[in-house]
Scaffold this motif. Structure first.
Motif, PDB file in Angstrom:
ATOM      1  N   GLN A  65     111.011 -75.274 -20.373  1.00  0.00           N
ATOM      2  CA  GLN A  65     112.135 -74.393 -20.043  1.00  0.00           C
ATOM      3  C   GLN A  65     112.260 -74.100 -18.545  1.00  0.00           C
ATOM      4  OE1 GLN A  65     114.302 -73.022 -22.730  1.00  0.00           O
ATOM      5  NE2 GLN A  65     113.332 -74.838 -23.563  1.00  0.00           N
ATOM      6  N   VAL A  66     112.219 -75.163 -17.723  1.00  0.00           N
ATOM      7  CA  VAL A  66     112.336 -74.971 -16.276  1.00  0.00           C
ATOM      8  C   VAL A  66     113.812 -75.068 -15.855  1.00  0.00           C
ATOM      9  CG1 VAL A  66     110.000 -75.705 -15.702  1.00  0.00           C
ATOM     10  CG2 VAL A  66     111.800 -77.421 -15.870  1.00  0.00           C
ATOM     11  N   PRO A  67     114.226 -74.261 -14.873  1.00  0.00           N
ATOM     12  CA  PRO A  67     115.619 -74.309 -14.407  1.00  0.00           C
ATOM     13  C   PRO A  67     115.983 -75.712 -13.904  1.00  0.00           C
ATOM     14  CG  PRO A  67     114.483 -72.395 -13.511  1.00  0.00           C
ATOM     15  CD  PRO A  67     113.437 -73.255 -14.157  1.00  0.00           C
ATOM     16  N   THR A  68     117.156 -76.174 -14.312  1.00  0.00           N
ATOM     17  CA  THR A  68     117.594 -77.532 -13.978  1.00  0.00           C
ATOM     18  C   THR A  68     119.094 -77.529 -13.701  1.00  0.00           C
ATOM     19  OG1 THR A  68     115.870 -78.475 -15.396  1.00  0.00           O
ATOM     20  CG2 THR A  68     117.713 -79.912 -14.826  1.00  0.00           C
ATOM     21  N   GLN A  69     119.493 -78.300 -12.685  1.00  0.00           N
ATOM     22  CA  GLN A  69     120.911 -78.473 -12.368  1.00  0.00           C
ATOM     23  C   GLN A  69     121.202 -79.969 -12.282  1.00  0.00           C
ATOM     24  OE1 GLN A  69     122.344 -76.291  -9.004  1.00  0.00           O
ATOM     25  NE2 GLN A  69     121.283 -74.415  -9.596  1.00  0.00           N
ATOM     26  N   VAL A  70     122.363 -80.344 -12.795  1.00  0.00           N
ATOM     27  CA  VAL A  70     122.800 -81.741 -12.735  1.00  0.00           C
ATOM     28  C   VAL A  70     124.210 -81.763 -12.149  1.00  0.00           C
ATOM     29  CG1 VAL A  70     123.170 -83.878 -14.009  1.00  0.00           C
ATOM     30  CG2 VAL A  70     121.466 -82.220 -14.837  1.00  0.00           C
ATOM     31  N   SER A  71     124.348 -82.280 -10.935  1.00  0.00           N
ATOM     32  CA  SER A  71     125.658 -82.403 -10.295  1.00  0.00           C
ATOM     33  C   SER A  71     126.201 -83.796 -10.566  1.00  0.00           C
ATOM     34  CB  SER A  71     125.537 -82.178  -8.789  1.00  0.00           C
ATOM     35  OG  SER A  71     125.084 -80.867  -8.529  1.00  0.00           O
ATOM     36  N   LYS A  72     127.522 -83.895 -10.856  1.00  0.00           N
ATOM     37  CA  LYS A  72     128.132 -85.179 -11.185  1.00  0.00           C
ATOM     38  C   LYS A  72     129.471 -85.302 -10.461  1.00  0.00           C
ATOM     39  CE  LYS A  72     128.147 -84.288 -15.633  1.00  0.00           C
ATOM     40  NZ  LYS A  72     127.538 -82.960 -15.815  1.00  0.00           N
ATOM     41  N   TRP A  73     129.748 -86.492  -9.959  1.00  0.00           N
ATOM     42  CA  TRP A  73     131.024 -86.759  -9.304  1.00  0.00           C
ATOM     43  C   TRP A  73     131.309 -88.256  -9.350  1.00  0.00           C
ATOM     44  CZ3 TRP A  73     126.445 -85.785  -6.929  1.00  0.00           C
ATOM     45  CH2 TRP A  73     125.980 -86.732  -6.004  1.00  0.00           C
ATOM     46  N   MET A  74     132.582 -88.597  -9.229  1.00  0.00           N
ATOM     47  CA  MET A  74     133.003 -89.999  -9.258  1.00  0.00           C
ATOM     48  C   MET A  74     133.011 -90.577  -7.843  1.00  0.00           C
ATOM     49  SD  MET A  74     133.507 -90.766 -12.446  1.00  0.00           S
ATOM     50  CE  MET A  74     134.307 -92.368 -12.250  1.00  0.00           C
ATOM     51  N   THR A  75     132.550 -91.822  -7.753  1.00  0.00           N
ATOM     52  CA  THR A  75     132.655 -92.623  -6.541  1.00  0.00           C
ATOM     53  C   THR A  75     133.274 -93.945  -6.974  1.00  0.00           C
ATOM     54  OG1 THR A  75     130.644 -91.612  -5.645  1.00  0.00           O
ATOM     55  CG2 THR A  75     131.411 -93.632  -4.591  1.00  0.00           C
ATOM     56  N   GLY A  76     134.577 -94.071  -6.784  1.00  0.00           N
ATOM     57  CA  GLY A  76     135.263 -95.257  -7.289  1.00  0.00           C
ATOM     58  C   GLY A  76     135.187 -95.294  -8.808  1.00  0.00           C
ATOM     59  N   GLU A  77     134.663 -96.384  -9.353  1.00  0.00           N
ATOM     60  CA  GLU A  77     134.552 -96.551 -10.802  1.00  0.00           C
ATOM     61  C   GLU A  77     133.191 -96.106 -11.339  1.00  0.00           C
ATOM     62  OE1 GLU A  77     136.957 -97.658 -13.028  1.00  0.00           O
ATOM     63  OE2 GLU A  77     138.277 -97.379 -11.301  1.00  0.00           O
ATOM     64  N   GLN A  78     132.337 -95.563 -10.490  1.00  0.00           N
ATOM     65  CA  GLN A  78     131.011 -95.120 -10.928  1.00  0.00           C
ATOM     66  C   GLN A  78     130.913 -93.600 -10.875  1.00  0.00           C
ATOM     67  OE1 GLN A  78     128.031 -97.141  -8.608  1.00  0.00           O
ATOM     68  NE2 GLN A  78     128.133 -98.942  -9.912  1.00  0.00           N
ATOM     69  N   GLN A  79     130.083 -93.067 -11.754  1.00  0.00           N
ATOM     70  CA  GLN A  79     129.807 -91.633 -11.733  1.00  0.00           C
ATOM     71  C   GLN A  79     128.380 -91.433 -11.245  1.00  0.00           C
ATOM     72  OE1 GLN A  79     129.673 -89.346 -15.454  1.00  0.00           O
ATOM     73  NE2 GLN A  79     130.937 -87.803 -14.445  1.00  0.00           N
ATOM     74  N   GLN A  80     128.236 -90.574 -10.249  1.00  0.00           N
ATOM     75  CA  GLN A  80     126.923 -90.271  -9.682  1.00  0.00           C
ATOM     76  C   GLN A  80     126.347 -89.031 -10.367  1.00  0.00           C
ATOM     77  OE1 GLN A  80     125.896 -92.622  -7.559  1.00  0.00           O
ATOM     78  NE2 GLN A  80     127.933 -93.512  -7.779  1.00  0.00           N
ATOM     79  N   TRP A  81     125.063 -89.089 -10.701  1.00  0.00           N
ATOM     80  CA  TRP A  81     124.349 -87.955 -11.301  1.00  0.00           C
ATOM     81  C   TRP A  81     123.193 -87.591 -10.387  1.00  0.00           C
ATOM     82  CZ3 TRP A  81     124.143 -86.711 -17.021  1.00  0.00           C
ATOM     83  CH2 TRP A  81     125.314 -87.130 -17.674  1.00  0.00           C
ATOM     84  N   GLN A  82     123.128 -86.333 -10.005  1.00  0.00           N
ATOM     85  CA  GLN A  82     122.047 -85.844  -9.142  1.00  0.00           C
ATOM     86  C   GLN A  82     121.353 -84.687  -9.871  1.00  0.00           C
ATOM     87  OE1 GLN A  82     122.907 -83.512  -5.443  1.00  0.00           O
ATOM     88  NE2 GLN A  82     122.118 -85.373  -4.471  1.00  0.00           N
ATOM     89  N   ARG A  83     120.162 -84.962 -10.403  1.00  0.00           N
ATOM     90  CA  ARG A  83     119.418 -83.962 -11.166  1.00  0.00           C
ATOM     91  C   ARG A  83     118.384 -83.286 -10.284  1.00  0.00           C
ATOM     92  NH1 ARG A  83     120.040 -88.737 -13.668  1.00  0.00           N
ATOM     93  NH2 ARG A  83     120.941 -88.822 -15.770  1.00  0.00           N
TER      94      ARG A  83
END
Length: 195
Positions: A65-83
């Motif tokens: 149960q540790v705090p976690t954030q996942v940011s997501k955004w599109m770059t062209g046809e790909q989606q970037q995930w930053q955990r």
């Protein structure tokens, strides 16, 4: 920028069956998941996971149960995930890039040359992933590697708990050693203002 998300493309008409919290989670707009994550694996997996961390894959520390954030955004046809996983003694990252590859399949790349091909489906508003193969990318050549030859079979289950929250459960099941890795958590998705 893509008009629909990678997940919406992979699910096609089944996108409409997805729970509202999961639709927000896979929105094409820039967004961030906020929640808690638990990570577990057998002690015998510690050294292999330490090695895999050199490639930026998975988190090699157990946690509850540790705090976690996942940011997501599109770059062209790909989606970037930053955990970002906030462990008691450090913050660890696990980043990836998602790409639609036809039908109900997508590839999550943890490095430009290393990925996991998965098929997605919806049942009763819940989202299910099933691993197809690991992918070694050499230029435009995609070489499939059977899951059993690497870490084992991947499954992910995501469930909308209410209008804003969802749970996710990622598991790696090796044909000889059983479950060798699991992370699971509960999150809500915040869409960036103006997105």
């Amino acid at each position: 920028m893509a008009e629909i998300s990678i997940m919406q493309r992979a699910l096609g008409a089944h996108w409409d069956e997805l729970a509202p919290a999961l639709k927000a989670h896979y929105a094409v707009a820039k967004n961030r998941d906020v929640g808690v994550l638990s990570i577990e694996y057998p002690k015998a997996m510690q050294w292999p996971l330490n090695f895999l961390r050199l490639f930026g894959t998975l988190i090699n520390q157990q946690a509850q149960q540790v705090p976690t954030q996942v940011s997501k955004w599109m770059t062209g046809e790909q989606q970037q995930w930053q955990r970002r996983v906030e462990l008691p003694n450090q913050v660890m990252s696990f980043d990836s890039s998602w790409q639609y590859c036809g039908g109900n399949e997508l590839i999550e790349y943890v490095k430009p040359y290393l990925g996991l091909k998965m098929a997605v489906s919806v049942r009763d508003g819940k989202l299910y992933y099933v691993g197809r193969s690991y992918i070694l990318k050499l230029g435009s050549l995609l070489i499939p590697i059977p899951e059993a030859l690497v870490l084992g079979h991947t499954t992910i289950e995501e469930i909308g708990v209410d209008a804003e929250h969802f749970t996710m459960d990622f598991r790696l099941q090796h044909p000889l050693f059983g479950q060798i890795y699991r992370y699971a958590g509960r999150f809500r998705t915040d869409i960036e203002a103006g997105a």
